[in-house]
Design an enzyme around this catalytic site. Structure first.
Site, short mmCIF file in Angstrom:
data_model
loop_
_atom_site.label_atom_id
_atom_site.label_comp_id
_atom_site.label_asym_id
_atom_site.label_seq_id
_atom_site.Cartn_x
_atom_site.Cartn_y
_atom_site.Cartn_z
N SER A 37 0.84 -1.20 0.00
CA SER A 37 0.00 0.00 0.00
C SER A 37 0.88 1.26 0.00
O SER A 37 1.76 1.41 -0.85
CB SER A 37 -0.93 -0.06 1.21
N ARG A 79 -11.57 6.24 10.72
CA ARG A 79 -11.16 4.84 10.69
C ARG A 79 -12.25 3.96 10.08
O ARG A 79 -11.94 3.01 9.34
CB ARG A 79 -10.85 4.38 12.12
N ASP A 139 -9.06 -6.34 -4.30
CA ASP A 139 -8.67 -5.04 -3.74
C ASP A 139 -9.26 -3.95 -4.63
O ASP A 139 -8.93 -3.85 -5.81
CB ASP A 139 -7.13 -4.94 -3.72
N HIS A 145 -8.16 -5.05 0.04
CA HIS A 145 -6.86 -4.42 0.24
C HIS A 145 -6.10 -5.06 1.41
O HIS A 145 -4.88 -5.19 1.37
CB HIS A 145 -7.07 -2.93 0.49
N ASP A 146 -6.84 -5.46 2.45
CA ASP A 146 -6.23 -6.07 3.62
C ASP A 146 -5.44 -7.33 3.30
O ASP A 146 -4.62 -7.77 4.12
CB ASP A 146 -7.32 -6.44 4.64
#
Lengths: 205, 387
Positions: free
Chosen positions: B150, B220, B322, B355-356
């Protein structure tokens, strides 16, 4: 494919059609190998002929095999287009024993002719006498080059030697060289009936 | 298994560091950790760059807290894909962060009070220059690899063009060559949540003894949504309702704006947890660094011209689900590298986690990284023999 897990330290001999293709590629050429499998051809070309370039492969295990042997590989479906490789960016583009499994065969060949000055393709020859014999006996042919049953074959576009040469002509691609193999051995006489694999090098115009 | 406890270390830099903004920062500190041992010729060093909310604590158990396991512990460690029995791995906390390196919570020597909103805006390139100074101090001329996921991948990319001679491999995972308008939009929503929180106090909330907790929580929550895929959220939460004694029957709606669905509960939990440890000013700084990253900006948008300066070989990887930094974004990098004639391999990992995924264990993903680093280790060994 079990050979995708082979460690790079074991230098197995190249598949016969790849060995022949390698002889046609000039020293130091920039090569794009479409459907590069475990990267054996590029590995050989880089070690023995000082070539550079990339493999293109969609299969996870084969991509991993390329990374293991230090061959630069781009994970990509060649039918999604070769635009990312740039026009004329390579000296030679290779597609070995994979054209018959493409959906848009014509598009793939046309794009190959854009990306490099010279294209090399190897195909299984469907016109081999055994295939005709097999069909006469009421069976779809199963051979070393096409080891699949009719219901699980990835092959979509099978051609005979004559079919393929006419196809190249229709796409205005001229044949530079051709070679025929019968079970891995070069042959010259009656290739249309006797060749199990045909290998062509071609260029535009 | 993780190695024994890791001790964070700290280095002070007196000489001013000129920043992209024109400002400079002097007298700052960087906190870092190291894993494994440097080899005789110093050719086995790997720099791991962190993303938005991570730190120098990449792997192992922190000596400060036995429950604090590094954020990339499944990737880095003895016997892991980046094997610390072979590599000397360095994790560094970036300038402006809130995990020990100089940042908005640090005391500004000019005023004797926390920097707060006066901490200069820093860019990915500024971080890379500060990391290069750290490398100088640690005696590392050239990294075997600089890697990150990232935002960490962006730092690795920037390394390859700012210090071409100082890395042999650049590994950028789930990254992008620049943010899209949509990426910036999500960052802006997060920043507005913080900036408009009444307890933000223009960034001087430390003086008021408060934290803009609600703003940080929303920031968040927004961020977290972009880290997950639609599928993984559907699988993990679906439309499941939170257990609540007030329901007449299980599965009945309560007709309220309180938490009804499991996903709401999860996001609130993540938000609250984050707001307890993360600094609001740091969140603003790091999202801005993301927005500003655009190495092709001064090359008329031609990324290949910029990456053409690189000497490193590249490994680029992306994950199919992602959507924050989708595979297309990694392919832009690959295409530019191909055009520039650089060495590059690209793996597109079929993973469901969005994405994680770059932080999670996936057999294909880890096998690719492991194999790539085995090649690097073989090069290190060969280089050592030549010396």
């Amino acid at each position: 494919m079990s050979d995708t897990t082979t460690r790079p330290t074991q230098q197995l001999p190249l598949r016969p059609d790849l060995a022949l293709i390698a002889q046609w590629i000039p020293q130091g050429a920039r090569v794009l190998d479409l459907g590069c499998g475990d990267g054996a051809l590029l590995d050989y070309l880089s070690r023995e002929r000082g070539c550079t370039g990339y493999g293109v492969e969609i299969d996870d295990a084969r991509v991993l095999a390329c990374v293991r042997r230090g061959v630069d590989v781009i994970q990509r479906d060649i039918e999604a287009g070769l635009g990312m490789f740039g026009a004329g960016a390579f000296d030679v583009v290779v597609l070995s024993m994979a054209l018959q499994a493409t959906h848009q065969t014509e598009k793939v060949l046309a794009e190959m002719s854009q990306v490099a000055a010279q294209g090399i393709v190897s195909i299984p020859n469907f016109g081999h006498w055994y295939h005709a014999w097999s069909i006469l006996m009421g069976r779809m042919p199963v051979s070393r080059e096409m080891p699949y049953q009719w219901y699980d074959t990835p092959n979509l576009h099978l051609a005979t030697v004559r079919d393929f040469e006419e196809f190249l002509a229709r796409l205005e691609l001229s044949i530079i060289r051709r070679a025929f193999l019968a079970n891995g051995q070069p042959i010259a006489r009656l290739p249309g009936l006797r060749a199990t694999q045909a290998i062509y090098s071609f260029r535009r115009g | 298994m993780t190695a024994s406890a890791v001790e964070p270390q700290r280095i002070r830099f007196d000489a001013p560091l000129a920043l992209s903004s024109g400002a400079s920062i002097s007298d700052y500190e960087l906190v870092y950790e190291t894993y494994g041992e440097p080899n005789a010729d110093g050719s086995n060093a790997v720099l791991v760059c962190h993303a938005l909310n991570a730190s120098h604590h990449v792997a192992g158990v922190s000596s400060l807290d036995p429950d604090d396991i590094g954020w990339w512990d499944n990737m880095v460690g003895p016997g892991k894909p980046v094997d610390t029995r072979r590599f000397f791995v360095i994790g560094v906390n970036n300038l402006g962060s809130c995990f020990g390196s100089t940042g908005p919570m640090s005391i500004n020597p000019a005023t004797g009070k926390p920097y707060g909103p006066d901490f200069p805006v820093v860019t990915v390139e500024d971080w890379v220059h500060s990391q290069a100074r750290l490398a100088d101090r640690l005696g590392i001329d050239r990294f075997a690899a600089v890697m990150g996921g990232s935002l960490g991948g962006m730092q690795a990319l920037a390394w390859s063009t700012l210090y071409p001679e100082r890395l042999r491999h650049c590994v950028a995972i789930a990254s992008a060559p620049r943010l899209s308008a949509q990426n910036i939009a999500f960052n802006e929503v997060a920043r507005r949540a913080i900036l408009t929180d009444p307890e933000f106090h223009g960034g001087r909330f430390y003086d008021h003894g408060v934290v803009p907790s609600r703003g940080l929580q929303v920031a968040r929550m927004i961020g977290h949504i972009t880290y997950l895929s639609d599928d993984s959220m559907a699988e993990k939460f679906g439309r499941a309702l939170r257990d609540n004694a007030e329901r007449a029957q299980p599965g009945d709606y309560r007709f309220t704006f309180d938490v009804e669905f499991e996903i709401e509960s999860y996001l609130r939990y993540q938000g609250e947890k984050f707001a307890r440890y993360f600094d609001a000013n740091t969140y603003l700084l790091i999202t801005r660094a993301l927005d500003y990253f655009d190495p092709a900006r001064h090359a008329g948008g031609d990324l290949s011209q910029v990456l053409g300066k690189a000497h490193a070989a590249f490994l680029i990887a992306s994950f199919t689900t992602d959507w924050r930094f989708a595979p297309e974004r990694s392919r832009e990098i690959v295409q530019a590298l191909l055009k520039a004639g650089r060495r590059v391999s690209y793996a597109e990992i079929n993973a469901p986690h969005g994405h994680d995924a770059f932080l999670l264990e996936d057999p294909q993903y880890h096998a690719i990284i492991r194999s790539y680093f085995e090649r690097i280790a073989a090069e290190c060994a060969a280089g050592g023999d030549r010396e």
